[in-house]
Write a protein that holds these residues in place. Structure first.
Motif, PDB file in Angstrom:
ATOM      1  N   ASP A  13       0.835  -1.197   0.000  1.00  0.00           N
ATOM      2  CA  ASP A  13       0.000   0.000   0.000  1.00  0.00           C
ATOM      3  C   ASP A  13       0.872   1.249   0.000  1.00  0.00           C
ATOM      4  N   ALA A  14       2.003   1.193   0.701  1.00  0.00           N
ATOM      5  CA  ALA A  14       2.906   2.349   0.766  1.00  0.00           C
ATOM      6  C   ALA A  14       3.524   2.649  -0.592  1.00  0.00           C
ATOM      7  N   ALA A  15       3.685   1.625  -1.430  1.00  0.00           N
ATOM      8  CA  ALA A  15       4.278   1.820  -2.759  1.00  0.00           C
ATOM      9  C   ALA A  15       3.333   2.548  -3.701  1.00  0.00           C
ATOM     10  N   ASP A  16       2.037   2.564  -3.353  1.00  0.00           N
ATOM     11  CA  ASP A  16       1.064   3.315  -4.127  1.00  0.00           C
ATOM     12  C   ASP A  16       1.411   4.797  -4.014  1.00  0.00           C
ATOM     13  N   THR A  17       1.344   5.523  -5.118  1.00  0.00           N
ATOM     14  CA  THR A  17       1.780   6.917  -5.110  1.00  0.00           C
ATOM     15  C   THR A  17       0.665   7.890  -4.724  1.00  0.00           C
ATOM     16  N   LYS A  18      -0.479   7.406  -4.235  1.00  0.00           N
ATOM     17  CA  LYS A  18      -1.547   8.301  -3.794  1.00  0.00           C
ATOM     18  C   LYS A  18      -1.158   8.995  -2.506  1.00  0.00           C
ATOM     19  N   ASN A  19      -1.538  10.275  -2.405  1.00  0.00           N
ATOM     20  CA  ASN A  19      -1.225  11.042  -1.205  1.00  0.00           C
ATOM     21  C   ASN A  19      -2.165  10.687  -0.058  1.00  0.00           C
ATOM     22  N   ILE A 285      21.073   3.257  -5.921  1.00  0.00           N
ATOM     23  CA  ILE A 285      19.724   3.830  -6.036  1.00  0.00           C
ATOM     24  C   ILE A 285      18.890   3.162  -4.957  1.00  0.00           C
ATOM     25  N   SER A 286      18.418   3.961  -4.003  1.00  0.00           N
ATOM     26  CA  SER A 286      17.885   3.396  -2.764  1.00  0.00           C
ATOM     27  C   SER A 286      16.609   4.106  -2.335  1.00  0.00           C
ATOM     28  N   HIS A 287      15.804   3.406  -1.527  1.00  0.00           N
ATOM     29  CA  HIS A 287      14.609   4.002  -0.919  1.00  0.00           C
ATOM     30  C   HIS A 287      14.978   4.933   0.230  1.00  0.00           C
ATOM     31  N   GLY A 288      16.210   4.850   0.705  1.00  0.00           N
ATOM     32  CA  GLY A 288      16.664   5.747   1.762  1.00  0.00           C
ATOM     33  C   GLY A 288      16.380   5.258   3.162  1.00  0.00           C
ATOM     34  N   GLY A 289      16.134   3.958   3.343  1.00  0.00           N
ATOM     35  CA  GLY A 289      16.001   3.421   4.688  1.00  0.00           C
ATOM     36  C   GLY A 289      17.277   3.656   5.483  1.00  0.00           C
ATOM     37  N   TYR A 290      17.143   3.783   6.799  1.00  0.00           N
ATOM     38  CA  TYR A 290      18.312   4.178   7.592  1.00  0.00           C
ATOM     39  C   TYR A 290      19.383   3.090   7.612  1.00  0.00           C
ATOM     40  N   LEU A 291      18.983   1.820   7.596  1.00  0.00           N
ATOM     41  CA  LEU A 291      19.976   0.744   7.549  1.00  0.00           C
ATOM     42  C   LEU A 291      20.773   0.809   6.246  1.00  0.00           C
ATOM     43  N   GLY A 305      18.332   8.825  -3.973  1.00  0.00           N
ATOM     44  CA  GLY A 305      17.272   8.390  -3.064  1.00  0.00           C
ATOM     45  C   GLY A 305      15.884   8.557  -3.652  1.00  0.00           C
ATOM     46  N   ILE A 306      15.072   7.506  -3.490  1.00  0.00           N
ATOM     47  CA  ILE A 306      13.659   7.546  -3.892  1.00  0.00           C
ATOM     48  C   ILE A 306      12.832   7.137  -2.673  1.00  0.00           C
ATOM     49  N   PRO A 307      12.615   8.065  -1.714  1.00  0.00           N
ATOM     50  CA  PRO A 307      11.913   7.703  -0.474  1.00  0.00           C
ATOM     51  C   PRO A 307      10.439   7.416  -0.716  1.00  0.00           C
ATOM     52  N   VAL A 308       9.890   6.540   0.120  1.00  0.00           N
ATOM     53  CA  VAL A 308       8.487   6.138  -0.040  1.00  0.00           C
ATOM     54  C   VAL A 308       7.688   6.331   1.242  1.00  0.00           C
ATOM     55  N   LEU A 309       8.257   5.975   2.405  1.00  0.00           N
ATOM     56  CA  LEU A 309       7.489   6.086   3.645  1.00  0.00           C
ATOM     57  C   LEU A 309       8.390   6.299   4.845  1.00  0.00           C
ATOM     58  N   GLY A 310       7.753   6.712   5.961  1.00  0.00           N
ATOM     59  CA  GLY A 310       8.433   6.821   7.240  1.00  0.00           C
ATOM     60  C   GLY A 310       9.617   7.772   7.220  1.00  0.00           C
ATOM     61  N   GLN A 312      12.322   7.590   5.654  1.00  0.00           N
ATOM     62  CA  GLN A 312      13.104   7.592   4.423  1.00  0.00           C
ATOM     63  C   GLN A 312      13.237   8.998   3.831  1.00  0.00           C
ATOM     64  N   PHE A 313      12.167   9.786   3.936  1.00  0.00           N
ATOM     65  CA  PHE A 313      12.203  11.143   3.390  1.00  0.00           C
ATOM     66  C   PHE A 313      13.259  11.983   4.113  1.00  0.00           C
ATOM     67  N   MET A 314      13.271  11.869   5.438  1.00  0.00           N
ATOM     68  CA  MET A 314      14.248  12.610   6.234  1.00  0.00           C
ATOM     69  C   MET A 314      15.664  12.118   5.951  1.00  0.00           C
ATOM     70  N   ASN A 315      15.848  10.792   5.841  1.00  0.00           N
ATOM     71  CA  ASN A 315      17.175  10.234   5.585  1.00  0.00           C
ATOM     72  C   ASN A 315      17.751  10.745   4.268  1.00  0.00           C
ATOM     73  N   VAL A 316      16.909  10.754   3.243  1.00  0.00           N
ATOM     74  CA  VAL A 316      17.377  11.201   1.925  1.00  0.00           C
ATOM     75  C   VAL A 316      17.673  12.699   1.942  1.00  0.00           C
ATOM     76  N   LYS A 317      16.800  13.482   2.597  1.00  0.00           N
ATOM     77  CA  LYS A 317      17.049  14.924   2.695  1.00  0.00           C
ATOM     78  C   LYS A 317      18.368  15.202   3.400  1.00  0.00           C
ATOM     79  N   ASN A 318      18.635  14.467   4.472  1.00  0.00           N
ATOM     80  CA  ASN A 318      19.889  14.644   5.197  1.00  0.00           C
ATOM     81  C   ASN A 318      21.093  14.241   4.357  1.00  0.00           C
ATOM     82  N   ALA A 319      20.924  13.178   3.556  1.00  0.00           N
ATOM     83  CA  ALA A 319      22.007  12.737   2.679  1.00  0.00           C
ATOM     84  C   ALA A 319      22.295  13.787   1.603  1.00  0.00           C
ATOM     85  N   VAL A 320      21.241  14.414   1.094  1.00  0.00           N
ATOM     86  CA  VAL A 320      21.414  15.493   0.115  1.00  0.00           C
ATOM     87  C   VAL A 320      22.144  16.661   0.764  1.00  0.00           C
TER      88      VAL A 320
END
Length: 450
Positions: A13-19, A285-291, A305-310, A312-320
């Motif tokens: 369900d998280a992979a679905d791109t609906k907001n 090319i990663s979802h950006g999970g912390y592990l 980074g291609i974050p999807v949930l949780g 991951q968005f913060m991890n990728v932003k920090n990596a950028v």
């Protein structure tokens, strides 16, 4: 339904791109956590263990699973909590850790210090919203499970949350920003990484050794499976890899991938740390999970980074922000931007240089993260739960912890003092006025006599 299936359904369900609105996500989190923990307690093997076994220590991951902390009182054993993503308010609460909002950004925010006034405002608001949602969605659902499966518990869920001897957090000051920790909150970021990578299968080792031009490794992790991505997104990925003609190892969870280019190798599972450790792997090319983010820093590889949930968005932003990554939005993924960002990461050395610097800092530790974790777990066992390192703030009420009662008393004292001063001033003015009047009267009487 078993937990594995529930988890698959949730991540599909998280992979679905609906907001989804934030409140909807927290309701989903709460319901998912309630189902998973209830399923654990209903499992026949767990029931049997709870009836027949005794343990010296209980280790629990605390993420939508707070009801499991009741196992500490149940087995009369100290509890070690594990956080796989660092610390946040509901993790801090377990051991009374402090996270001053003036210089510690909320986990969802990519801020760096010093934060501007506006950023600090956003930081405080984010923390307040997060606390509200946890306390009114997550914890009530966990309390329901706790009361059902620990009906004779002397501790409430809130008390059980404070009955934690140690917290191991998957974090390290070189990965984010330096910050304070109480003595029983221990950084073990990268605990899952083996210092010496395991050997690869012979065909993969040969494939990577012969790829002198370099290889892209692509994985969306275990949370979101590549096979569950929308078809139009899969088509964009395939077309881009076909045009780039760079060799790609893609963690894809089906035996076949229609229209797969010849330069792409798919498998249901790869030994990710060993893949990232190979010198010919140039990009992850990663979802950006912390592990995964920790692994890529350890092995010094830049990320798209291609974050999807949780988180991951913060991890990728920090990596950028740290300079070793670029970010793509899965909802707006298009071939032109995807190809451009791969080429930028592939050809510009500043990304790989940045992550190699981080890797050097991260690896420079007196003990490995696993050795650190083992030492502290054994420390808790050796010292009967190690109550001597427990934060005294855990025994205070909210009012006491934040000194609100002290501020009320001080404010009251100030009001009383100023009231007394004002009264004395008014009294003094009256005396002066009375004295002045009597002086005037005496002067007038003297004039009349004369």
């Amino acid at each position: 339904m078993e937990n594995a299936q529930m988890y698959d359904d949730y991540t599909t369900d998280a992979a679905d791109t609906k907001n989804k609105y934030l409140f909807e996500e927290y309701i989903d989190f709460a319901e998912f956590g309630e189902r998973v923990t209830s399923n654990i307690f209903e499992n026949p093997h767990v029931k049997d263990v709870m009836k027949t076994e005794q343990f010296d220590l209980v280790i629990v991951e605390v993420l939508m699973s707070e009801s499991l902390l009741g196992l500490g009182e149940y087995f009369k054993a100290p509890v070690v909590a594990v956080s796989t993503f660092g610390t946040i308010s509901f993790i801090d609460y377990l051991v009374g850790n402090v996270s001053p909002l003036s210089y510690i950004p909320h986990m969802s925010l990519p801020y760096k210090n010093p934060m501007s006034v506006w950023q600090r405002c956003v930081n405080v608001i984010s923390e307040l919203i997060d606390n509200f949602l946890v306390n009114y969605f997550i914890l009530p659902s966990q309390d329901k499970v706790y009361r059902k499966y620990f009906p004779n518990a002397k501790l409430s869920l809130n008390e059980a949350r404070k009955n934690v001897s140690l917290v191991l957090i998957n974090d390290h000051f070189t990965l984010r920003q330096p910050r304070p920790f109480v003595p029983n909150m221990i950084e073990v970021g990268g605990m899952h990484i083996k210092q010496k990578p395991e050997p690869l299968e012979e065909d993969l080792q040969e494939f990577l050794d012969n790829a002198k031009e370099g290889v892209i490794y692509f994985s969306m992790g275990s949370n979101v499976k590549s096979k569950d991505l929308p078809k139009e997104k899969l088509q964009i990925l395939l077309e881009t890899f076909r045009e780039l003609k760079i060799k790609v190892l893609w963690k894809f969870e089906l035996e076949e991938l229609p229209n797969k280019p010849a330069n792409v190798v798919i498998r249901k599972w790869f030994n990710q740390p060993s893949i990232l450790a190979h010198p010919n792997v140039k990009l992850f090319i990663s979802h950006g999970g912390y592990l995964s983010t920790t692994e890529t820093i350890f092995h010094g590889k830049p990320i798209l980074g291609i974050p999807v949930l949780g988180d991951q968005f913060m991890n990728v932003k920090n990596a950028v922000k740290a300079g070793f990554a670029l970010r793509m939005d899965l909802k707006t993924l298009n071939k032109e931007e995807f190809k451009q960002k791969i080429e930028e990461l592939w050809t510009n050395p500043r990304y790989s240089n940045a992550v190699k610097t981080l890797s050097k800092r991260f690896r420079d530790q007196p003990l490995t993260p696993m050795e650190t974790a083992i030492f502290w777990v054994e420390y808790v066992l050796r010292h009967d739960g190690a109550p001597h390192i427990r934060n005294a703030g855990q025994d205070l009420s909210f009012w006491q912890y934040h000194n609100i009662d002290v501020y009320v008393i001080l404010a009251s004292c100030i009001v009383v003092v100023f009231t007394l001063i004002a009264s004395l001033i008014r009294f003094g003015k009256k005396i002066i006025c009375a004295s002045s009047k009597s002086t005037k009267k005496s002067k007038k009487s003297k004039i009349k006599k004369n």
